[in-house]
Design a protein around this motif. Structure first.
Motif, PDB file in Angstrom:
ATOM      1  N   LEU A   8       0.759  -1.243  -0.051  1.00 41.91           N
ATOM      2  CA  LEU A   8      -0.139  -0.033   0.040  1.00 41.91           C
ATOM      3  C   LEU A   8       0.974   1.365  -0.037  1.00 41.91           C
ATOM      4  O   LEU A   8       0.420   2.351  -0.364  1.00 41.91           O
ATOM      5  N   TRP A  11       1.659   2.719  -3.496  1.00 42.35           N
ATOM      6  CA  TRP A  11       0.369   3.434  -4.134  1.00 42.35           C
ATOM      7  C   TRP A  11      -0.035   4.759  -3.436  1.00 42.35           C
ATOM      8  O   TRP A  11      -0.243   5.637  -3.763  1.00 42.35           O
ATOM      9  N   THR A  12       0.071   4.649  -2.101  1.00 48.44           N
ATOM     10  CA  THR A  12      -0.071   6.042  -1.376  1.00 48.44           C
ATOM     11  C   THR A  12       0.984   6.995  -1.587  1.00 48.44           C
ATOM     12  O   THR A  12       0.553   8.188  -1.877  1.00 48.44           O
ATOM     13  N   LEU A  15      -0.182   8.485  -4.864  1.00 53.68           N
ATOM     14  CA  LEU A  15      -1.322   9.291  -4.826  1.00 53.68           C
ATOM     15  C   LEU A  15      -0.896  10.693  -4.284  1.00 53.68           C
ATOM     16  O   LEU A  15      -1.530  11.656  -4.638  1.00 53.68           O
ATOM     17  N   ALA A  27      -4.776   9.498   2.450  1.00 50.05           N
ATOM     18  CA  ALA A  27      -4.342   8.866   1.263  1.00 50.05           C
ATOM     19  C   ALA A  27      -4.096   7.361   1.449  1.00 50.05           C
ATOM     20  O   ALA A  27      -4.445   6.377   0.767  1.00 50.05           O
ATOM     21  N   ARG A  28      -3.562   7.059   2.431  1.00 48.00           N
ATOM     22  CA  ARG A  28      -3.340   5.443   2.988  1.00 48.00           C
ATOM     23  C   ARG A  28      -4.611   5.101   3.302  1.00 48.00           C
ATOM     24  O   ARG A  28      -4.971   3.625   2.918  1.00 48.00           O
ATOM     25  N   VAL A  31      -6.398   4.385  -0.182  1.00 51.52           N
ATOM     26  CA  VAL A  31      -5.667   3.219  -0.956  1.00 51.52           C
ATOM     27  C   VAL A  31      -5.881   1.874  -0.221  1.00 51.52           C
ATOM     28  O   VAL A  31      -6.198   0.984  -0.889  1.00 51.52           O
ATOM     29  N   HIS A  32      -6.061   2.061   1.054  1.00 45.94           N
ATOM     30  CA  HIS A  32      -6.456   0.723   1.727  1.00 45.94           C
ATOM     31  C   HIS A  32      -7.884   0.174   1.299  1.00 45.94           C
ATOM     32  O   HIS A  32      -8.035  -1.030   0.942  1.00 45.94           O
ATOM     33  N   TYR A  35      -8.114  -1.183  -2.307  1.00 43.76           N
ATOM     34  CA  TYR A  35      -7.439  -2.296  -2.324  1.00 43.76           C
ATOM     35  C   TYR A  35      -8.410  -3.434  -1.635  1.00 43.76           C
ATOM     36  O   TYR A  35      -8.723  -4.589  -2.449  1.00 43.76           O
TER      37      TYR A  35
END
Length: 55
Positions: A8, A11-12, A15, A27-28, A31-32, A35
């Motif tokens: 993650l 991708w974080t 972003l 953001a995290r 993304v979580h 996902y």
């Protein structure tokens, strides 16, 4: 912020580089959640494919 085995994190980071105005925590979480939803969708597709094969 990211650990080597943290999928993650990559991708974080991507972003966060797209623009300003979003915190790293937000953001995290995004993304979580993205996902987790994608994984759920894949699980449903696999279950449906398995069911069709068994018919």
């Amino acid at each position: 912020m990211t650990e080597p085995d943290d999928p993650l994190g990559v991708w974080t980071g991507r972003l966060l580089r797209l623009g300003v105005g979003i915190s790293p925590d937000e953001a995290r979480r995004f993304v979580h959640d993205l996902y987790a939803q994608a994984q759920s969708d894949l699980d449903e597709e696999r279950a449906e494919a398995d069911f069709k094969r068994e018919e």
